[in-house]
Design a protein around this motif. Structure first.
Motif, PDB file in Angstrom:
ATOM      1  N   ASP A 148      -6.947   8.596  -0.169  1.00 37.17           N
ATOM      2  CA  ASP A 148      -8.395   8.831  -0.015  1.00 37.17           C
ATOM      3  C   ASP A 148      -8.517   6.734   0.255  1.00 37.17           C
ATOM      4  O   ASP A 148      -9.155   6.770   0.480  1.00 37.17           O
ATOM      5  CB  ASP A 148      -9.391   9.859  -0.325  1.00 37.17           C
ATOM      6  CG  ASP A 148      -9.848  11.075  -0.127  1.00 37.17           C
ATOM      7  OD1 ASP A 148      -8.627  11.065   1.188  1.00 37.17           O
ATOM      8  OD2 ASP A 148      -9.985  11.586  -0.516  1.00 37.17           O
ATOM      9  N   ASP A 149      -8.379   6.169  -0.726  1.00 33.76           N
ATOM     10  CA  ASP A 149      -8.456   5.058  -1.650  1.00 33.76           C
ATOM     11  C   ASP A 149      -7.279   4.490  -1.532  1.00 33.76           C
ATOM     12  O   ASP A 149      -8.130   3.527  -0.701  1.00 33.76           O
ATOM     13  CB  ASP A 149      -8.146   4.674  -3.012  1.00 33.76           C
ATOM     14  CG  ASP A 149      -8.416   5.542  -3.959  1.00 33.76           C
ATOM     15  OD1 ASP A 149     -10.151   5.904  -3.738  1.00 33.76           O
ATOM     16  OD2 ASP A 149      -8.583   6.561  -5.140  1.00 33.76           O
ATOM     17  N   THR A 150      -6.391   4.313  -0.498  1.00 33.01           N
ATOM     18  CA  THR A 150      -5.336   3.851   0.210  1.00 33.01           C
ATOM     19  C   THR A 150      -6.458   3.960   1.281  1.00 33.01           C
ATOM     20  O   THR A 150      -5.910   2.967   2.227  1.00 33.01           O
ATOM     21  CB  THR A 150      -4.403   4.193   0.583  1.00 33.01           C
ATOM     22  OG1 THR A 150      -3.727   4.099  -1.527  1.00 33.01           O
ATOM     23  CG2 THR A 150      -2.809   3.686   1.193  1.00 33.01           C
TER      24      THR A 150
ATOM     25  N   TYR B 183       1.571   7.769  -1.730  1.00 29.05           N
ATOM     26  CA  TYR B 183       0.966   8.763  -2.599  1.00 29.05           C
ATOM     27  C   TYR B 183      -0.326   9.913  -2.104  1.00 29.05           C
ATOM     28  O   TYR B 183      -1.398   9.364  -1.907  1.00 29.05           O
ATOM     29  CB  TYR B 183       0.579   8.577  -3.664  1.00 29.05           C
ATOM     30  CG  TYR B 183       2.410   7.977  -4.669  1.00 29.05           C
ATOM     31  CD1 TYR B 183       3.308   8.707  -4.942  1.00 29.05           C
ATOM     32  CD2 TYR B 183       2.017   6.287  -5.133  1.00 29.05           C
ATOM     33  CE1 TYR B 183       4.553   7.869  -5.440  1.00 29.05           C
ATOM     34  CE2 TYR B 183       2.957   5.722  -4.910  1.00 29.05           C
ATOM     35  CZ  TYR B 183       4.634   6.374  -5.763  1.00 29.05           C
ATOM     36  OH  TYR B 183       5.577   6.046  -6.165  1.00 29.05           O
TER      37      TYR B 183
ATOM     38  N   GLN C 282      -8.985   1.316   1.478  1.00 30.92           N
ATOM     39  CA  GLN C 282      -8.184  -0.440   1.776  1.00 30.92           C
ATOM     40  C   GLN C 282      -7.331  -0.837   3.013  1.00 30.92           C
ATOM     41  O   GLN C 282      -8.262  -1.608   3.282  1.00 30.92           O
ATOM     42  CB  GLN C 282      -7.155  -0.293   0.371  1.00 30.92           C
ATOM     43  CG  GLN C 282      -8.347  -0.065  -0.682  1.00 30.92           C
ATOM     44  CD  GLN C 282      -7.093  -0.036  -1.949  1.00 30.92           C
ATOM     45  OE1 GLN C 282      -5.708  -0.282  -1.593  1.00 30.92           O
ATOM     46  NE2 GLN C 282      -7.797  -0.310  -2.870  1.00 30.92           N
TER      47      GLN C 282
ATOM     48  N   TYR D  39       1.029  -1.478   0.246  1.00 31.07           N
ATOM     49  CA  TYR D  39       0.446  -0.178   0.179  1.00 31.07           C
ATOM     50  C   TYR D  39       0.964   1.724  -0.030  1.00 31.07           C
ATOM     51  O   TYR D  39       0.385   2.224  -0.225  1.00 31.07           O
ATOM     52  CB  TYR D  39      -0.714   0.229   1.065  1.00 31.07           C
ATOM     53  CG  TYR D  39      -2.181  -1.306   1.517  1.00 31.07           C
ATOM     54  CD1 TYR D  39      -3.287  -0.721   0.520  1.00 31.07           C
ATOM     55  CD2 TYR D  39      -1.418  -1.887   1.939  1.00 31.07           C
ATOM     56  CE1 TYR D  39      -4.059  -2.295   0.352  1.00 31.07           C
ATOM     57  CE2 TYR D  39      -2.606  -3.878   1.641  1.00 31.07           C
ATOM     58  CZ  TYR D  39      -3.460  -2.939   1.182  1.00 31.07           C
ATOM     59  OH  TYR D  39      -4.578  -4.361   0.859  1.00 31.07           O
TER      60      TYR D  39
ATOM     61  N   SER E 115      -1.829  11.853  -3.734  1.00 29.56           N
ATOM     62  CA  SER E 115      -3.411  11.646  -5.178  1.00 29.56           C
ATOM     63  C   SER E 115      -4.026  10.469  -4.961  1.00 29.56           C
ATOM     64  O   SER E 115      -5.479  10.338  -4.840  1.00 29.56           O
ATOM     65  CB  SER E 115      -2.490  11.220  -6.540  1.00 29.56           C
ATOM     66  OG  SER E 115      -1.441  10.864  -6.673  1.00 29.56           O
ATOM     67  N   ARG E 116      -3.112   9.339  -4.283  1.00 24.52           N
ATOM     68  CA  ARG E 116      -4.225   8.542  -3.775  1.00 24.52           C
ATOM     69  C   ARG E 116      -4.187   7.923  -2.255  1.00 24.52           C
ATOM     70  O   ARG E 116      -4.511   6.616  -1.730  1.00 24.52           O
ATOM     71  CB  ARG E 116      -3.161   6.723  -4.918  1.00 24.52           C
ATOM     72  CG  ARG E 116      -3.083   6.960  -6.158  1.00 24.52           C
ATOM     73  CD  ARG E 116      -2.956   5.889  -6.383  1.00 24.52           C
ATOM     74  NE  ARG E 116      -1.586   6.003  -6.762  1.00 24.52           N
ATOM     75  CZ  ARG E 116      -0.544   5.009  -7.117  1.00 24.52           C
ATOM     76  NH1 ARG E 116      -1.172   3.737  -6.803  1.00 24.52           N
ATOM     77  NH2 ARG E 116       0.459   5.080  -7.072  1.00 24.52           N
TER      78      ARG E 116
END
Length: 88
Positions: free
Chosen positions: A48-50, A43, A53, A25, A45-46
């Motif tokens: 919120d998604d990370t 990162y 997860q 991750y 940019s990612r």
């Protein structure tokens, strides 16, 4: 040239599982066996998604993001220098 990264703290219940699974991750910087947390960089940019997860993983208790890159680190001194008053 450099990609923008942000730090997160992942509070875990199982340190061995965290050490094994968190590498996919982001970049794991430090894992505390005593306090059961992992400090890692992902990162921006990612982010919120990370975080979503990571919260789904069974050994993760809580995920906190770091606000270090939002803190002002450049200071200006508007006050006069008082060192000359304290010298002999």
């Amino acid at each position: 040239m450099f990609t923008e990264r942000t730090g997160i703290i992942v509070w875990v219940s199982d340190v061995k599982a965290a050490a094994k699974h968190l590498e996919k991750y982001g970049n794991v910087h430090f894992i505390s066996k005593k306090l059961h947390y992992a400090a890692m960089y992902v990162y921006a940019s990612r982010l919120d998604d990370t975080v979503k997860q990571l919260q789904k993983l069974p050994f993760v208790k809580k995920v906190e993001r770091s606000y270090r890159n939002e803190i002002k680190t450049e200071y200006s001194s508007n006050m006069p220098d008082k060192t000359r008053f304290y010298t002999l």
